[in-house]
Design an enzyme around this catalytic site. Structure first.
Site, PDB file in Angstrom:
ATOM      1  N   SER A 146     -83.164 -25.760   1.555  1.00 23.42           N
ATOM      2  CA  SER A 146     -84.233 -26.077   0.783  1.00 23.42           C
ATOM      3  C   SER A 146     -84.213 -27.910   0.578  1.00 23.42           C
ATOM      4  CB  SER A 146     -83.015 -25.762  -0.460  1.00 23.42           C
ATOM      5  OG  SER A 146     -83.440 -24.595  -1.286  1.00 23.42           O
TER       6      SER A 146
ATOM      7  N   HIS B 111     -80.797 -26.623  -8.991  1.00 24.07           N
ATOM      8  CA  HIS B 111     -81.276 -26.635  -7.529  1.00 24.07           C
ATOM      9  C   HIS B 111     -82.865 -27.577  -7.747  1.00 24.07           C
ATOM     10  CE1 HIS B 111     -84.421 -24.834  -3.813  1.00 24.07           C
ATOM     11  NE2 HIS B 111     -82.938 -24.599  -3.950  1.00 24.07           N
TER      12      HIS B 111
ATOM     13  N   ASN C  14     -82.469 -19.732   5.064  1.00 24.42           N
ATOM     14  CA  ASN C  14     -80.965 -19.101   5.312  1.00 24.42           C
ATOM     15  C   ASN C  14     -80.502 -18.473   6.379  1.00 24.42           C
ATOM     16  OD1 ASN C  14     -81.063 -22.112   5.004  1.00 24.42           O
ATOM     17  ND2 ASN C  14     -80.615 -21.312   2.303  1.00 24.42           N
TER      18      ASN C  14
ATOM     19  N   ASP D 112     -89.681 -25.107  -8.957  1.00 26.23           N
ATOM     20  CA  ASP D 112     -87.851 -24.305  -8.227  1.00 26.23           C
ATOM     21  C   ASP D 112     -87.664 -24.026  -9.738  1.00 26.23           C
ATOM     22  OD1 ASP D 112     -85.763 -25.656  -7.293  1.00 26.23           O
ATOM     23  OD2 ASP D 112     -86.638 -25.812  -5.413  1.00 26.23           O
TER      24      ASP D 112
END
Length: 599
Positions: free
Chosen positions: A324, A168, A260, A135
């Site tokens: 996520s 994130h 998404n 990430d």
């Protein structure tokens, strides 16, 4: 504008105190190539032919070729593919993050109750399973993670700096492994897990395939049991796929967010759409698949992904929405399963998560929910007695992929057709159904015959009914050539209820006593039990053995339960049935076949 081809950090909303909203960024056009050769190759010719600035190794005969400014990546790819030993030459695709503000942080972690995490923690809160988070990096000093973040790798710079300059990665890691029962903040899925942080994405949220590939290989080579990839993009890359296979072939479970972009074309999202990964979609408060969560036949499971409370850098917390944040719930659940069953392979853990999911949407696996919504308690309970994967690709009439739960047209042959459910019944299953109670005992068929992998690891022909599930076992003598599932016991397990802890009635006057379970069977259930059973002695009426073969032993005493919303009845559970006493005095059998399918 170029297609959205790169790896997207799959986040929609995050609110962090003091951090301004980040403007959504578009995927940048790739400027470099990833090249794989069939044999070990001197890259001098590549450098000369493309005037490459640099050639960096990514794996076996695989290189990142950095092109000079202004050179078209399409032209360079076409030219290098003319080389006889080139397996592929693909752009170094980019995936990017989108993030917009949402409501302020709330105190309640609604998702944990939905996926039965609290009950699961009564069994285990996790051990030191290594979960790699590929990430934007991780804030290892966050109180919820401190002491359980290993030394990591920066796949962008090649250094050990894995600080999170986006937020994130810390949010994802918190959902997997935030400390529980410590009086502050939130509880992650696996309190004892350790996080292997790998930074593959820039502060903008952009992540080149080359960095993600290096990250996957590094995680695999450095002890990860699970890799979480809350990132993705709409274009497939053989280079990225090869990295995923590198991990899974070495026993690593790869979990990826589905994306998404449902409202933007709903294209398959990679790496989630690769068959080796466990692809996770996002569900909302009512278990519905969200309007943003990508769907398709690649989906394996869904998990909550709306208003998820999690950790952010600087000892902070925030709400987050997106696939996520559905993916780490599944990664954490897998780590709990591995804690209690470290002997299981990643394929077994994947199977357990699928088998234990709460079926939603169309019965069986479907393109919105996959196998269903994550159920952590059921997964752990399934793992404790797991002996082999019961899942298989359904086949009917030899046609792989046939949906056995879809309604069919009335048949031209002599198969019995039920317009009420749109299914047929024939052959040995029809004979068994008619001889042993028919509609009152088994209900309508709710599937066609199809093949599943049984608990013994072998293919078996099955058919589902409203109240039961038949297995075809021609090697056995009748009536055991058709076996009935222990469906009552199975449903109780799915509900997280251990019948061995139920109150025992003991022997009661005027009732039939079963010493095996220390329960008694009394009127009016006793008369129903005695009137029905399998037929195998050829005599009028039903013997004790015939009734026992159909219903099995009683697992509970009579009890009041709400079997469906608004329906409260007296029930008694058996190994293969649930007796229900309705207000009109009728004894009926519960629709356990439907409940097993999530209907």
């Amino acid at each position: 504008m170029p297609a959205r081809s790169g790896l997207l950090l799959l986040i929609i909303f995050v609110v962090v105190a003091g951090l301004p909203p980040v403007t959504p960024v578009q995927a940048a056009h790739p400027t470099d190539l990833i090249v794989k050769f069939a044999v070990p190759q001197d890259t001098t010719d590549v450098v000369r032919a493309l005037k490459a600035l640099k050639v960096e190794p990514l794996g076996e005969q695989t290189y990142l070729v950095r092109l000079p400014a202004g050179m078209s990546v399409e032209w360079a790819g076409n030219r290098i593919r003319q080389h006889k030993n080139v397996v592929y030459a693909v752009p170094d695709y980019e995936r990017t993050i989108t993030r917009t503000p949402n409501d302020p942080l709330r105190e309640r972690q609604w998702a944990l109750g939905t996926i039965a995490a609290y009950d699961a923690w009564d069994i285990t809160t996790g051990g030191p399973i290594v979960v790699a988070v590929i990430d934007t990096g991780i804030d290892a000093s966050h109180p919820e993670l401190e002491g359980r973040v290993l030394g990591g790798f920066n796949a962008i710079t090649g250094s050990t700096d894995v600080s999170d300059d986006n937020g994130h990665g810390t949010a994802v890691a918190g959902l997997i492994a935030a400390s529980g029962d410590n009086g502050v903040g939130i509880a992650g899925m696996c309190w004892g897990c350790v996080i292997l942080p790998i930074k593959a994405c820039l502060s903008s949220g952009r992540c080149r395939d080359s960095s993600v590939i290096s990250a996957i290989r590094w995680a695999t080579d450095n002890g990860a049991r699970i890799i979480n990839l809350s990132l993705g993009g709409t274009l497939a890359s053989p280079a990225l796929h090869e990295a995923v296979r590198y991990a899974t072939e070495r026993g690593v479970l790869v979990v990826a967010a589905s994306g998404n972009e449902r409202a933007e074309g709903n294209a398959p999202n990679y790496p989630a759409a690769y068959p080796e990964t466990v692809a996770i979609g996002a569900s909302g408060y009512s278990d519905e698949v969200t309007g943003f969560s990508n769907t398709g036949e690649f989906i394996d499971l869904v998990a909550p992904g709306v208003d998820i409370v999690t950790t952010t850098p600087g000892n902070s917390y925030a709400l987050a929405t997106g696939t996520s944040f559905a993916s780490p719930f599944a990664s954490g659940a897998a780590a709990l399963v591995m804690t209690i069953r470290p002997d299981l392979s990643s394929a077994d853990v994947r199977c357990i998560l699928s088998v234990a999911a709460d079926d939603r949407g169309a019965p069986g696996r479907d393109g919105e929910y996959g196998y269903g919504r994550l159920n952590v308690l059921a997964a752990i309970q399934t793992a404790t007695t797991y002996g082999g994967c019961p899942l298989g690709t359904p086949t009917v009439g030899g046609n792989p992929g046939f949906d056995p739960f879809a309604r069919v047209e009335p048949p031209a042959d002599d198969r019995l057709y039920f317009p009420e459910t749109g299914h047929t019944l024939g052959g040995g299953f029809r004979t068994y159904w008619e001889q042993n109670g028919g509609l009152p005992i088994f209900g309508f068929p709710v599937s066609e015959e199809f093949t599943e992998i049984g608990s013994d690891g072998r293919p078996v022909t099955v058919q589902y009914f409203e109240r039961h599930r038949f297995e075809w076992r021609p090697e056995n003598q009748p009536p055991y050539h058709v076996l009935l599932s222990r469906i009552g016991d199975t449903i109780l397990q799915r509900q997280g209820r251990d019948w061995t802890t139920f109150e025992r009635s003991g022997p009661l006057a005027g009732c039939l006593y079963f010493a095996e379970t220390n329960q008694s069977l009394c009127e009016p259930f006793l008369s129903y039990w005695q009137r029905n059973g399998l037929e195998f002695d050829g005599r009028p009426g039903k013997s004790y053995a015939e009734s026992l073969a159909l219903f099995g032993l009683p697992l509970s005493a009579p009890r009041v339960e709400e079997t469906r919303p608004g329906t409260v009845v007296i029930v008694q559970w058996f190994e293969r049935a649930r007796f229900e006493l309705h207000p009109d005095g009728q004894v009926l059998l519960g629709l356990l076949g439907n409940e097993l399918l999530g209907r």
